[in-house]
Structures are given as structure tokens and as C-alpha cells.
Design an enzyme around this catalytic site. Structure first.
Site, mmCIF file in Angstrom:
data_model
loop_
_atom_site.group_PDB
_atom_site.id
_atom_site.type_symbol
_atom_site.label_atom_id
_atom_site.label_comp_id
_atom_site.label_asym_id
_atom_site.label_seq_id
_atom_site.Cartn_x
_atom_site.Cartn_y
_atom_site.Cartn_z
ATOM 1 N N SER A 90 0.841 -1.198 0.000
ATOM 2 C CA SER A 90 0.000 0.000 0.000
ATOM 3 C C SER A 90 0.876 1.248 0.000
ATOM 4 O O SER A 90 1.659 1.476 0.929
ATOM 5 C CB SER A 90 -0.897 0.014 1.232
ATOM 6 O OG SER A 90 -1.394 1.323 1.423
ATOM 7 N N HIS A 96 -1.105 -1.243 -4.446
ATOM 8 C CA HIS A 96 -2.365 -0.844 -3.794
ATOM 9 C C HIS A 96 -2.379 0.676 -3.587
ATOM 10 O O HIS A 96 -1.494 1.233 -2.942
ATOM 11 C CB HIS A 96 -2.454 -1.576 -2.449
ATOM 12 C CG HIS A 96 -3.759 -1.449 -1.758
ATOM 13 N ND1 HIS A 96 -4.841 -2.252 -2.047
ATOM 14 C CD2 HIS A 96 -4.174 -0.617 -0.768
ATOM 15 C CE1 HIS A 96 -5.854 -1.933 -1.250
ATOM 16 N NE2 HIS A 96 -5.484 -0.931 -0.473
ATOM 17 N N ASP A 126 -4.529 3.739 -2.160
ATOM 18 C CA ASP A 126 -5.627 4.066 -1.250
ATOM 19 C C ASP A 126 -6.162 5.474 -1.482
ATOM 20 O O ASP A 126 -5.473 6.459 -1.223
ATOM 21 C CB ASP A 126 -5.142 3.968 0.204
ATOM 22 C CG ASP A 126 -5.001 2.534 0.658
ATOM 23 O OD1 ASP A 126 -5.996 1.792 0.590
ATOM 24 O OD2 ASP A 126 -3.880 2.152 1.070
ATOM 25 N N MET A 177 -8.765 8.327 -0.438
ATOM 26 C CA MET A 177 -9.628 8.773 0.669
ATOM 27 C C MET A 177 -10.066 10.210 0.432
ATOM 28 O O MET A 177 -9.272 11.043 0.000
ATOM 29 C CB MET A 177 -8.853 8.697 1.990
ATOM 30 C CG MET A 177 -8.244 7.335 2.269
ATOM 31 S SD MET A 177 -7.463 7.269 3.880
ATOM 32 C CE MET A 177 -6.620 5.688 3.783
ATOM 33 N N HIS A 229 -8.195 1.419 -4.296
ATOM 34 C CA HIS A 229 -9.104 1.137 -3.177
ATOM 35 C C HIS A 229 -9.827 2.447 -2.860
ATOM 36 O O HIS A 229 -9.255 3.342 -2.235
ATOM 37 C CB HIS A 229 -8.273 0.620 -1.988
ATOM 38 C CG HIS A 229 -9.075 0.385 -0.744
ATOM 39 N ND1 HIS A 229 -8.492 0.104 0.476
ATOM 40 C CD2 HIS A 229 -10.424 0.390 -0.525
ATOM 41 C CE1 HIS A 229 -9.443 -0.054 1.390
ATOM 42 N NE2 HIS A 229 -10.609 0.128 0.812
ATOM 43 N N MET A 261 -12.016 4.686 -0.978
ATOM 44 C CA MET A 261 -12.691 4.956 0.302
ATOM 45 C C MET A 261 -13.298 6.348 0.175
ATOM 46 O O MET A 261 -12.849 7.316 0.782
ATOM 47 C CB MET A 261 -11.678 4.874 1.449
ATOM 48 C CG MET A 261 -11.229 3.450 1.740
ATOM 49 S SD MET A 261 -9.702 3.378 2.689
ATOM 50 C CE MET A 261 -8.500 3.443 1.361
ATOM 51 N N MET A 266 -11.457 -5.928 5.133
ATOM 52 C CA MET A 266 -10.683 -4.953 5.909
ATOM 53 C C MET A 266 -10.459 -5.518 7.311
ATOM 54 O O MET A 266 -11.408 -5.924 7.981
ATOM 55 C CB MET A 266 -11.442 -3.624 6.033
ATOM 56 C CG MET A 266 -11.569 -2.806 4.757
ATOM 57 S SD MET A 266 -10.001 -2.346 3.981
ATOM 58 C CE MET A 266 -9.195 -1.392 5.262
ATOM 59 N N ASP A 321 -6.669 -6.465 4.058
ATOM 60 C CA ASP A 321 -6.026 -5.145 4.134
ATOM 61 C C ASP A 321 -6.082 -4.602 5.555
ATOM 62 O O ASP A 321 -7.161 -4.397 6.104
ATOM 63 C CB ASP A 321 -6.772 -4.200 3.168
ATOM 64 C CG ASP A 321 -6.143 -2.817 3.063
ATOM 65 O OD1 ASP A 321 -5.080 -2.583 3.671
ATOM 66 O OD2 ASP A 321 -6.729 -1.965 2.356
HETATM 67 C C1 DX5 Z 1 -6.288 1.670 5.392
HETATM 68 C C2 DX5 Z 1 -5.834 1.296 4.013
HETATM 69 C C3 DX5 Z 1 -4.724 0.325 3.987
HETATM 70 C C4 DX5 Z 1 -3.477 0.770 4.713
HETATM 71 C C5 DX5 Z 1 -2.934 -0.415 5.401
HETATM 72 O O1 DX5 Z 1 -7.453 2.423 5.305
HETATM 73 O O2 DX5 Z 1 -6.892 0.761 3.252
HETATM 74 O O3 DX5 Z 1 -4.422 -0.084 2.674
HETATM 75 O O4 DX5 Z 1 -2.494 1.327 3.894
HETATM 76 O O5 DX5 Z 1 -1.883 -0.019 6.184
HETATM 77 P P1 DX5 Z 1 -1.125 -0.986 7.174
HETATM 78 O O6 DX5 Z 1 -0.585 -2.117 6.380
HETATM 79 O O7 DX5 Z 1 -0.071 -0.111 7.753
HETATM 80 O O8 DX5 Z 1 -2.147 -1.433 8.195
HETATM 81 ZN ZN ZN Z 2 -6.376 -0.127 1.283
#
Ligand code: DX5
Ligand code: ZN
Length: 215
Positions: A7, A32, A34, A36, A65, A67, A136, A174
């Protein structure tokens, strides 16, 4: 063999392209990304322009991903920017079937994501249609959180369902992944693990990825 999807949330944003190149050379299987929006989760990261800028640093598949509040409104921008897999949350208020259909029509893969408080049974009717189910194991929004063990049951249930019905989806996990939790989710039936802080927090990406694969 389990696939590793680092990620970028925990990568060095000042040199993101170089990080993508480095993690690719280190043996990552996917990248990956992310996304947000500060509404669906209480944090803001990056958008399609950043994805487009770093896309050329790797030949691996990128998974976005999402969010965000309106994945139906924005997914196409990430697809156009080079995402190969579009992940959206079952908790988002969209027509899931229509969104899955639209993403597939564009020639991209669909990943449905399930938050820790959400019951896994909510995915039942979508299991024959999606390419990946992402469980998750932390509440989304931030890297570096602690793995919530109770979610392992969801992985086991998904694995049972796909065997029972002959479904083809992959199971992805994840949040909070380290050597110990990687081993737990692998035993439960996971195919892909996302790891952010555990990989990027270590100088030797190659060694961590290799060990995650075999633990
Ligand atoms: C959290 C993300 C993850 C995050 C995981 O909302 O979706 O992808 O990067 O991070 P770690 O591996 O540090 O828990
Ligand atoms: Zn993620």
C-alpha cells in the site's frame, strides 16, 4: 503462493514514482493505491492525477481502493488513470450491481470491500459477480493500525462459499499485516495481502516481501 500488494499510503510521497519502481523490483505482485476523500473516511490522500503520474513506473496491476462517498461518480477517472482493479465499499450508497456491471464493461476488474463492523453475508449476492473480495482487518482511513482478529472468520466463510459454489473471486486482506497476521490470514484462505507500514517501514523491501510470502 500468496500475492503481495504494497500500500503506497506508507510510501514516501515526495518520491512516489521511485517508490513504485523500487517496490516493483523488490517483488511486489500488485500496487495498492488508497483513495480517501475526507468524508467516507476521516482522511484525504491522492486522486487520479497522482495515479496517472506514477503509473509508468511499474508494469504491475494497480488496484484503486476507493474509500470515497461516491465511487460511482469517480471510479472511471481512476480507471482512465491506469487502475486495473477498482475496489469500492459495500457500505457506500450506490447500486452495487450497476457499478460492477459498468466497471466490467470498461474491461477492468471489480473488488468489493467490507469494513470490520459489516457482516460478510452482505456480500453473498455479489460473490458470483466480483473478481476480488477485500476483507478490511482495520477500520479504513489510516495506516499502521492494529489487526482486528475477529475478521478472520470472514475469510474462512468466503473460502467455504467459493468452494461450495465454484466461484472464482480472490480473497484479499487489508490492514495490520505483519509476519504473524499474514500467516493467520493465509491459513484462513486469503490469496492477496495488502501491507503498508510493515513493508515501507523497513529499509529492505525485498526481504520483507519475501518473508511475507513464505510465513
Ligand atoms: C487503510 C488502508 C490500507 C493501509 C494499510 O485504510 O486501506 O491499505 O495502507 O496499512 P497498514 O498495512 O499499515 O495497516
Ligand atoms: Zn487499502
Amino acid at each position: 503462493m500468496i500475492l503481495i500488494s504494497p500500500s503506497l499510503l506508507s510510501a514516501d510521497f515526495a518520491v512516489l514514482g521511485k517508490e513504485v519502481r523500487k517496490i516493483t523490483k523488490a517483488g511486489a505482485d500488485l500496487i495498492h493505491f488508497d483513495v480517501m476523500d475526507g468524508h467516507f473516511v476521516p482522511n484525504i490522500t491522492f486522486g487520479p492525477m497522482i495515479l496517472s503520474a506514477i503509473r509508468k513506473y511499474s508494469n504491475l496491476s494497480f488496484e484503486a481502493h476507493l474509500m470515497i462517498e461516491q465511487p460511482d461518480r469517480y471510479w472511471k477517472r481512476f480507471s482512465d488513470a491506469g487502475a486495473d482493479i477498482i475496489g469500492f465499499h459495500i457500505e457506500s450508497r450506490v447500486n452495487h450491481n450497476r457499478l460492477i456491471h459498468d466497471i466490467h464493461k470498461e474491461g477492468k476488474k471489480v473488488c468489493i470491500v467490507v469494513n470490520p463492523p459489516t457482516k460478510i453475508i452482505t456480500t453473498e449476492k455479489l460473490l458470483s459477480k466480483v473478481d476480488v473480495v477485500l476483507v478490511m482487518t482495520v477500520n479504513p482511513g489510516f495506516g499502521g493500525q492494529k489487526f482486528i482478529t475477529s475478521n478472520i472468520k470472514k475469510i474462512e466463510w468466503l473460502d467455504k462459499e467459493r468452494k461450495k459454489h465454484n466461484y472464482n473471486f480472490l480473497i484479499e486482506v487489508d490492514g495490520g499485516i505483519n509476519y504473524e497476521t499474514a500467516s493467520l490470514v493465509k491459513q484462513a484462505g486469503a490469496d492477496i495481502i495488502v501491507a503498508g507500514s510493515f513493508i515501507f517501514g523497513n529499509k529492505n523491501y525485498k526481504q520483507v516481501i519475501k518473508k511475507l510470502k513464505c510465513c
